[in-house]
Design an enzyme around this catalytic site. Structure first.
Site, PDB file in Angstrom:
ATOM      1  N   TRP A 168      52.877  -4.329 -11.509  1.00  0.00           N
ATOM      2  CA  TRP A 168      54.172  -3.647 -11.437  1.00  0.00           C
ATOM      3  C   TRP A 168      54.141  -3.462  -9.964  1.00  0.00           C
ATOM      4  O   TRP A 168      53.047  -3.101  -9.368  1.00  0.00           O
ATOM      5  CB  TRP A 168      54.435  -2.444 -12.583  1.00  0.00           C
ATOM      6  CG  TRP A 168      55.024  -1.777 -12.289  1.00  0.00           C
ATOM      7  CD1 TRP A 168      56.433  -1.694 -13.097  1.00  0.00           C
ATOM      8  CD2 TRP A 168      55.707  -0.786 -11.523  1.00  0.00           C
ATOM      9  NE1 TRP A 168      57.664  -1.274 -12.774  1.00  0.00           N
ATOM     10  CE2 TRP A 168      57.346  -0.058 -11.966  1.00  0.00           C
ATOM     11  CE3 TRP A 168      54.906   0.367 -10.259  1.00  0.00           C
ATOM     12  CZ2 TRP A 168      57.619   0.856 -11.310  1.00  0.00           C
ATOM     13  CZ3 TRP A 168      55.905   1.226  -9.875  1.00  0.00           C
ATOM     14  CH2 TRP A 168      57.016   1.159  -9.921  1.00  0.00           C
ATOM     15  N   GLU A 170      66.961   2.860 -21.180  1.00  0.00           N
ATOM     16  CA  GLU A 170      65.495   1.996 -20.597  1.00  0.00           C
ATOM     17  C   GLU A 170      65.306   0.848 -21.325  1.00  0.00           C
ATOM     18  O   GLU A 170      64.900   0.000 -20.544  1.00  0.00           O
ATOM     19  CB  GLU A 170      64.387   2.309 -21.445  1.00  0.00           C
ATOM     20  CG  GLU A 170      63.510   1.928 -21.109  1.00  0.00           C
ATOM     21  CD  GLU A 170      62.125   3.742 -21.665  1.00  0.00           C
ATOM     22  OE1 GLU A 170      60.939   3.141 -21.073  1.00  0.00           O
ATOM     23  OE2 GLU A 170      62.778   4.032 -22.955  1.00  0.00           O
ATOM     24  N   GLU A 213      66.889  12.556 -24.955  1.00  0.00           N
ATOM     25  CA  GLU A 213      65.919  11.079 -25.631  1.00  0.00           C
ATOM     26  C   GLU A 213      66.097  10.221 -26.285  1.00  0.00           C
ATOM     27  O   GLU A 213      65.960   8.763 -25.841  1.00  0.00           O
ATOM     28  CB  GLU A 213      64.702  11.645 -26.555  1.00  0.00           C
ATOM     29  CG  GLU A 213      63.381  10.561 -27.037  1.00  0.00           C
ATOM     30  CD  GLU A 213      62.954  10.258 -26.495  1.00  0.00           C
ATOM     31  OE1 GLU A 213      62.827  10.541 -24.787  1.00  0.00           O
ATOM     32  OE2 GLU A 213      62.087   9.395 -26.518  1.00  0.00           O
ATOM     33  N   ARG A 225      51.197  -2.854 -18.478  1.00  0.00           N
ATOM     34  CA  ARG A 225      51.159  -1.260 -18.022  1.00  0.00           C
ATOM     35  C   ARG A 225      52.698  -2.549 -16.150  1.00  0.00           C
ATOM     36  O   ARG A 225      52.190  -1.529 -15.655  1.00  0.00           O
ATOM     37  CB  ARG A 225      50.320  -1.804 -17.149  1.00  0.00           C
ATOM     38  CG  ARG A 225      48.781  -1.006 -18.208  1.00  0.00           C
ATOM     39  CD  ARG A 225      47.536  -0.707 -18.172  1.00  0.00           C
ATOM     40  NE  ARG A 225      47.117  -0.426 -16.054  1.00  0.00           N
ATOM     41  CZ  ARG A 225      46.950   0.679 -15.948  1.00  0.00           C
ATOM     42  NH1 ARG A 225      46.716   1.877 -17.073  1.00  0.00           N
ATOM     43  NH2 ARG A 225      46.969   1.685 -15.272  1.00  0.00           N
ATOM     44  N   HIS A 278      83.361  21.047 -19.943  1.00  0.00           N
ATOM     45  CA  HIS A 278      83.202  21.036 -17.987  1.00  0.00           C
ATOM     46  C   HIS A 278      83.088  19.995 -16.623  1.00  0.00           C
ATOM     47  O   HIS A 278      83.099  19.766 -15.566  1.00  0.00           O
ATOM     48  CB  HIS A 278      82.387  22.251 -17.447  1.00  0.00           C
ATOM     49  CG  HIS A 278      82.089  22.859 -17.985  1.00  0.00           C
ATOM     50  ND1 HIS A 278      83.133  24.250 -18.289  1.00  0.00           N
ATOM     51  CD2 HIS A 278      81.491  23.918 -19.701  1.00  0.00           C
ATOM     52  CE1 HIS A 278      82.471  25.350 -19.093  1.00  0.00           C
ATOM     53  NE2 HIS A 278      81.877  25.154 -19.291  1.00  0.00           N
ATOM     54  N   LYS A 311      66.155   6.039 -25.042  1.00  0.00           N
ATOM     55  CA  LYS A 311      65.787   5.009 -25.134  1.00  0.00           C
ATOM     56  C   LYS A 311      66.873   3.968 -24.743  1.00  0.00           C
ATOM     57  O   LYS A 311      66.431   2.944 -24.743  1.00  0.00           O
ATOM     58  CB  LYS A 311      66.138   5.400 -26.759  1.00  0.00           C
ATOM     59  CG  LYS A 311      64.418   6.244 -26.752  1.00  0.00           C
ATOM     60  CD  LYS A 311      62.612   5.362 -26.943  1.00  0.00           C
ATOM     61  CE  LYS A 311      63.242   5.852 -25.827  1.00  0.00           C
ATOM     62  NZ  LYS A 311      61.890   6.884 -25.365  1.00  0.00           N
ATOM     63  N   CYS A 353      50.163  -1.881 -13.219  1.00  0.00           N
ATOM     64  CA  CYS A 353      49.202  -2.758 -13.156  1.00  0.00           C
ATOM     65  C   CYS A 353      48.043  -2.807 -14.239  1.00  0.00           C
ATOM     66  O   CYS A 353      47.490  -1.305 -14.425  1.00  0.00           O
ATOM     67  CB  CYS A 353      48.670  -3.079 -11.704  1.00  0.00           C
ATOM     68  SG  CYS A 353      49.997  -2.722 -10.496  1.00  0.00           S
ATOM     69  N   ASN A 375      44.934  -1.753  -8.293  1.00  0.00           N
ATOM     70  CA  ASN A 375      46.012  -0.755  -8.421  1.00  0.00           C
ATOM     71  C   ASN A 375      46.274   0.150  -8.123  1.00  0.00           C
ATOM     72  O   ASN A 375      45.050   1.076  -7.576  1.00  0.00           O
ATOM     73  CB  ASN A 375      45.966  -0.735 -10.403  1.00  0.00           C
ATOM     74  CG  ASN A 375      46.479   0.623 -10.885  1.00  0.00           C
ATOM     75  OD1 ASN A 375      47.344   0.570 -10.691  1.00  0.00           O
ATOM     76  ND2 ASN A 375      46.430   0.624 -12.163  1.00  0.00           N
ATOM     77  N   GLY A 376      47.685   0.905  -7.819  1.00  0.00           N
ATOM     78  CA  GLY A 376      47.837   2.168  -6.883  1.00  0.00           C
ATOM     79  C   GLY A 376      48.173   2.014  -5.713  1.00  0.00           C
ATOM     80  O   GLY A 376      48.756   0.582  -5.099  1.00  0.00           O
ATOM     81  N   LYS A 413      54.509   0.776 -18.383  1.00  0.00           N
ATOM     82  CA  LYS A 413      54.073   1.245 -19.630  1.00  0.00           C
ATOM     83  C   LYS A 413      53.220   3.044 -18.584  1.00  0.00           C
ATOM     84  O   LYS A 413      53.977   3.994 -19.199  1.00  0.00           O
ATOM     85  CB  LYS A 413      52.952   0.902 -20.305  1.00  0.00           C
ATOM     86  CG  LYS A 413      52.687   2.312 -21.488  1.00  0.00           C
ATOM     87  CD  LYS A 413      54.147   1.999 -22.871  1.00  0.00           C
ATOM     88  CE  LYS A 413      53.619   3.064 -23.726  1.00  0.00           C
ATOM     89  NZ  LYS A 413      54.330   3.615 -24.434  1.00  0.00           N
TER      90      LYS A 413
END
Ligand code: M6R
Length: 610
Positions: A75, A490, A483, A27, A506, A487, A2, A100-101, A605
């Site tokens: 968000w 995402e 990574e 955000r 395995h 990417k 947020c 925010n929170g 983000k």
């Protein structure tokens, strides 16, 4: 998560709020909204699900204006992303709140407020804050006092901005956990969760501390600490420039940030190496004393930053002979690890505001781990303020949700740290010289790999219709493969998993067929021949291989083996460089799939909630 913007000025603040939201959209982008107080018109609120562009379009149709307002990009945590749950939340057309929170005791407060006759229009935890402030105002408190009483009742994390039509000359902000800053102007003042929002209007900021309440009036700012005393918070000047957060010639921020890596890495190195040595002073005046005591390293981080930690573990143990443990911060904080007072806690974070990483650092301190060194990109962040030592990555603002230049600069910074600590242990000065030389070559090598852009683009075409992919690496390249998989999933929404190549037989080998692309990272290192055997296992099962291999690795292309030849480079920098084609692969696969690359669905983000 947020974004919050607030402004009080002589002029109409709506354009400032909207531009601020646009800059904060990374955000969270589930919904956007603003509320302004405008004299006789009282409180005007405009909000909408979706992005700031949708809010902008609404404002074109129904313009509002006012000299005082708060705004928010969300968000979602509590309640789906619809208009009713979008901020600001209003109580009885008098009090508006952006938040925010997460308020953990919101259900109890809501029940109490309902008993008192308050009605709720959303499923959010934020609305209880608005109603509770209203309640205290009704009991005779002024706005600052009502915010203090309300925040005293909240359990959880919050950064809030509040306006009240009966006190139309002030905005009140309060912080406990997520960041909140006051922007200082001349005859106008601002509130924000991130300096980037306000760069077009000011570069002067006060960072609020936990428990602070800020009262913003046009001609003054007053900050009260948690005990209600007026305090002076030190003014800082942001180095951000307005165009640092522009997209320029690039189609997406992610693309711009991928191509900025040579420069970002050069900035990370600047002034930190001299001749053939790493300069310890780069870590701060206390570094020497702290490093002398360190016997081991405990890394905590999340997501991409966690992957950087996994690469660094290979370096700490393999190059420097320093025992190193790496853990996802959200696990570490609840696991009751056995503390080691001589362990350096290394926190890695682009934003410096990731709630789990901050909590892991605080928890580590509480239970008796050693000092905290943070590797951070955002200079004004909480993590910077809470650390004993800091090494800034200097990547510049990273706007795309998918982390790219933050990762490669984190690795660069970590390699500097490995050398600084390692020279007290197993790292010889010859090895230090070799590493420093390779670090110096990094920006140039990255440029050469970025020149492979078109080739990676063409390979990405083969991924666009795929639903799954496997990524393989061995040793220090395994976290690089992780990574690469992160990417791809995402931003393209293609399901991707990484495995250490030796683990294939395995279990995961059962998944391999012509529809499962297998991507492998193959520098010319000690594990190359082992990796090649693993790739043969894939080929023998009809798998389609995409191998990012050193020119001299001897990996031969064939109809089912696509090889991207990477120029040779020093062995220590390979994890940094080999990440770049993986970023490009994910980027172009996502372009071809037409996803929202800079703001992929469901993500944000900066993850400032647990
Ligand atoms: O700001 P941080 O580095 O602490 O963020 C940690 C993760 O949320 C972040 O790296 C995330 O995994 C990235 N969006 C992945 O690209």
């Amino acid at each position: 998560m947020c974004g919050i913007v607030g402004a009080i000025a002589e002029r109409n603040v709506v354009p400032i709020l909207v531009e601020g939201l646009r800059r904060l959209e990374y955000r969270g982008y589930d919904s956007a909204g603003l509320a302004v107080v405008n004299g006789a018109d009282g409180l005007k609120r405009v909000r909408t699900p979706g992005k700031v562009a949708a809010l902008d379009a609404l404002l074109e149709d129904e313009p509002v204006q006012g000299g005082l307002g708060i705004a928010h990009t969300r968000w979602a945590t509590h309640g789906v992303p619809n208009e009713a749950n979008a901020h600001p939340h209003i109580c009885r057309d008098q009090v508006a709140v952006v938040h925010n929170g997460i308020i953990e005791n919101y259900a109890e407060i809501r029940a109490e407020q309902e008993r008192l006759g308050y009605e709720f229009a959303s499923d959010t935890d934020t609305e209880v804050i608005a109603t509770r402030i209203h309640f205290h105002l009704e009991q005779g408190a002024g706005l600052v006092e009502a915010v203090r009483k309300t925040t005293g009742e909240l359990e959880g994390a919050y950064a809030i901005g509040v306006v009240d039509t009966r006190e139309p000359d002030r905005i009140v902000g309060a912080r406990m956990g997520p960041p909140l800053l006051v922007g200082l102007g001349v005859g106008e003042h601002f509130l924000t969760s991130d300096v980037a929002a306000l760069i077009p209007v000011t570069q002067r900021f006060l960072v609020l501390e936990d428990g602070d309440i800020a009262e913003l009036e046009r001609d003054r700012v007053t900050v009260y600490d948690r005990s209600g005393e007026v305090v002076e918070r030190e003014e800082s000047l942001s180095e951000l420039s307005a165009d640092a957060v522009e997209r320029g010639q690039y189609r997406h921020y992610m693309q711009k940030e991928i191509f900025e890596q040579p420069e970002a890495i050069a900035n990370t190195l600047e002034g930190r190496i001299h001749g053939s040595r790493v300069l310890e002073a780069a870590f701060g005046p206390d570094a020497k004393a702290i490093f002398n005591r360190v016997q081991s390293v405990q890394i905590v981080a999340c997501g991409t930053s966690f992957h950087a930690g996994l690469v660094a573990r290979n370096w700490f143990e393999g190059l420097a002979g320093i025992p190193c443990n790496v853990e996802v911060a959200s696990e570490f904080r609840y696991r009751h690890p056995v503390p080691r007072a001589d362990a350096l806690v290394v926190a890695i974070s682009q934003s410096g505001e990731t709630a789990d990483t901050l909590a892991a650092v605080r928890g580590a301190r509480e239970i008796g781990f050693g000092p905290v060194l943070s590797i951070v990109n955002a200079p004004e962040s909480s993590l910077v303020r809470e650390s004993d030592l800091v090494l800034m990555t200097r990547a510049g603002p990273e706007i795309g949700v998918a982390s790219t230049k933050a990762f490669t600069t984190q690795l660069t910074a970590l390699l500097l740290l490995v050398v600084a600590l390692g020279r007290r242990r197993a790292l010889s000065s010859e090895s230090e010289h070799r590493i420093v030389e390779q670090l110096r070559s990094l920006p140039g090598v990255c440029e050469r790999v970025l020149a492979l852009d078109e080739h990676v683009h063409s390979l990405a075409g083969r991924f666009a219709d795929k639903h799954h992919a496997l990524f393989l690496g061995r040793g220090v390249q395994y976290p690089v493969a992780m990574e690469g998989a992160l990417k791809l999933k995402e931003i393209s929404y293609i399901h991707a998993e990484a495995y250490p190549a030796g683990e294939l037989k395995h279990g995961p080998l059962a998944l391999v067929d012509a529809d499962m692309p297998v991507v492998a990272v193959a520098p010319n290192d000690a594990l190359l021949e082992k990796l090649k055997s693993n790739l043969e296992e894939v080929r023998a099962r009809g798998g389609e291989l995409y191998v990012f291999a050193d020119q001299n690795a001897g990996v031969r292309p064939s109809p089912s083996v696509h090889v991207l030849e990477v120029p040779p480079m020093g062995e220590h920098i390979t994890p940094i460089v080999y990440t770049i084609p993986l970023q490009l692969l994910a980027y172009y696969a996502a372009v071809l799939k037409g996803t929202d690359i800079d703001q992929p669905r469901n993500l944000a983000k900066s993850v400032t909630v647990e």
